[in-house]
Write an enzyme that holds these catalytic residues in place. Structure first.
Site, mmCIF file in Angstrom:
data_model
loop_
_atom_site.group_PDB
_atom_site.id
_atom_site.type_symbol
_atom_site.label_atom_id
_atom_site.label_comp_id
_atom_site.label_asym_id
_atom_site.label_seq_id
_atom_site.Cartn_x
_atom_site.Cartn_y
_atom_site.Cartn_z
ATOM 1 N N ASN A 187 -57.356 -36.907 -71.675
ATOM 2 C CA ASN A 187 -57.184 -37.044 -73.204
ATOM 3 C C ASN A 187 -58.764 -37.326 -73.864
ATOM 4 O OD1 ASN A 187 -56.727 -37.319 -76.177
ATOM 5 N ND2 ASN A 187 -55.543 -39.250 -75.483
ATOM 6 N N TRP A 188 -59.469 -36.260 -74.284
ATOM 7 C CA TRP A 188 -60.731 -36.709 -74.605
ATOM 8 C C TRP A 188 -61.099 -37.498 -76.058
ATOM 9 C CZ3 TRP A 188 -63.770 -31.531 -73.578
ATOM 10 C CH2 TRP A 188 -63.474 -31.039 -72.256
ATOM 11 N N LYS A 189 -59.570 -37.602 -76.663
ATOM 12 C CA LYS A 189 -59.858 -38.476 -78.076
ATOM 13 C C LYS A 189 -60.836 -37.751 -78.928
ATOM 14 C CE LYS A 189 -57.536 -41.958 -75.629
ATOM 15 N NZ LYS A 189 -57.230 -43.646 -75.525
ATOM 16 N N HIS A 218 -48.850 -40.411 -79.222
ATOM 17 C CA HIS A 218 -49.808 -41.240 -78.328
ATOM 18 C C HIS A 218 -49.944 -42.698 -79.166
ATOM 19 C CE1 HIS A 218 -53.540 -42.929 -77.118
ATOM 20 N NE2 HIS A 218 -53.503 -42.075 -75.955
ATOM 21 N N GLU A 277 -52.162 -44.405 -80.266
ATOM 22 C CA GLU A 277 -53.059 -44.589 -81.325
ATOM 23 C C GLU A 277 -52.437 -43.937 -82.460
ATOM 24 O OE1 GLU A 277 -56.398 -44.788 -77.796
ATOM 25 O OE2 GLU A 277 -56.540 -43.004 -79.127
ATOM 26 N N GLU A 322 -47.548 -45.398 -71.441
ATOM 27 C CA GLU A 322 -48.920 -45.974 -71.936
ATOM 28 C C GLU A 322 -48.791 -47.335 -72.438
ATOM 29 O OE1 GLU A 322 -51.922 -42.466 -73.057
ATOM 30 O OE2 GLU A 322 -50.568 -42.890 -74.687
ATOM 31 N N GLY A 341 -57.819 -48.416 -73.016
ATOM 32 C CA GLY A 341 -59.352 -48.687 -73.684
ATOM 33 C C GLY A 341 -59.807 -49.995 -73.325
ATOM 34 N N SER A 365 -56.459 -46.970 -68.928
ATOM 35 C CA SER A 365 -57.531 -47.517 -67.854
ATOM 36 C C SER A 365 -57.439 -46.961 -66.487
ATOM 37 C CB SER A 365 -57.720 -48.861 -68.133
ATOM 38 O OG SER A 365 -57.982 -49.354 -69.472
ATOM 39 N N GLY A 425 -57.933 -41.369 -70.294
ATOM 40 C CA GLY A 425 -58.536 -41.593 -71.505
ATOM 41 C C GLY A 425 -59.944 -41.481 -71.256
#
Length: 250
Positions: A9-11, A95, A97, A167, A173, A213, A234
């Site tokens: 997931n490159w976000k 997700h 976020e 998650e 992160g 992570s 991530g």
């Protein structure tokens, strides 16, 4: 046997040139990965270019989000049909976020999941607890609520086609990682929920990924657990060598 899936997931990272370079690096190294399927999910604006960079490789293309409606006056949104049109095979939904920053609810994730399945895209449905919820001993309660709400109304056949990602929000992160025992406990609980809500055959088919992570140094230990079927990666997915290193740790 469930085949391991390593999803990147490159976000909201990379520019166009970096996205293509990263995709080319993953594609080039994918031949050395024997025991896992690979997937990358770039920012939506780069999906087509990344897809072209992956062409001819075994690496699948996925999106980070989509809208539930097929078309219409929904400024800034992307439909499932648009994703399939440029070759996306997967989409990340719910997700943490998006839940915690953009305010997405289980009901919204549920609508998107059903729309993705209707379009033939594999949804990666994310669940996970906040730090205060874990400290309060509510992890199981939160996971069960997100599970039932996000998958409401799905048939057994539909559930067999999805991927679930656990998650823990406190580990995304932050550099903190759930211990292998903590990860396995929640993954086993999700497997139990699948069995109770559907049946054992379905539960045995669904891949459940761990996200939080993950890096080459901890991947093998995390994925040695019987109910951990891969990783939603991530930060480490932004370097081809790190991402491929995780996949090779399987």
């Amino acid at each position: 046997m469930r085949r391991t899936l390593i999803a990147g997931n490159w976000k909201m990272n990379t520019d166009h040139a970096a996205a293509v370079e990263l995709a080319e690096g993953v594609a080039k190294g994918s031949g050395d990965v024997e025991n896992a399927d690979l997937l990358v999910c770039p920012p939506s604006i780069y999906l087509e270019s990344v897809g072209k960079a992956l062409d001819g490789s075994p690496v699948a293309l996925g999106a980070q989000n989509m809208y539930a409606q097929p078309n219409g006056a929904f400024t800034g949104e992307i439909s499932a049909a648009m994703l399939t049109d440029i070759g996306a095979e997967y989409v990340i939904l719910g997700h943490s976020e998006r839940r915690n920053i953009m305010g997405e609810t289980d009901a919204m994730v549920n609508e998107k999941t059903l729309a993705a399945l209707e379009a033939g895209i594999v949804p990666i449905v994310c669940v996970g607890e906040l730090l205060e919820q874990r400290v309060a001993g509510k992890t199981g309660e939160v996971i069960a609520e997100q599970f039932s709400g996000s998958l409401a109304g799905l048939s057994a056949d539909q559930v067999a086609k999805i991927v679930i990602a656990y998650e823990p929000v406190w580990a995304i992160g932050t550099g903190k990682v759930a211990t292998p025992e903590q990860a396995e406990e929640v993954h086993a609980d999700l497997r139990r929920l699948l069995t109770e809500s559907y049946n054992g055959e379905i539960a045995d088919k669904v891949r459940i990924l761990y996200g939080g992570s993950v890096k080459p140094s901890n991947a093998a230990e995390l994925m040695a657990n019987p109910n951990v079927d891969g990783a939603l990666v991530g930060g480490a997915s932004l370097k081809a060598d790190d991402f491929l290193g995780i996949a090779k740790a399987v």
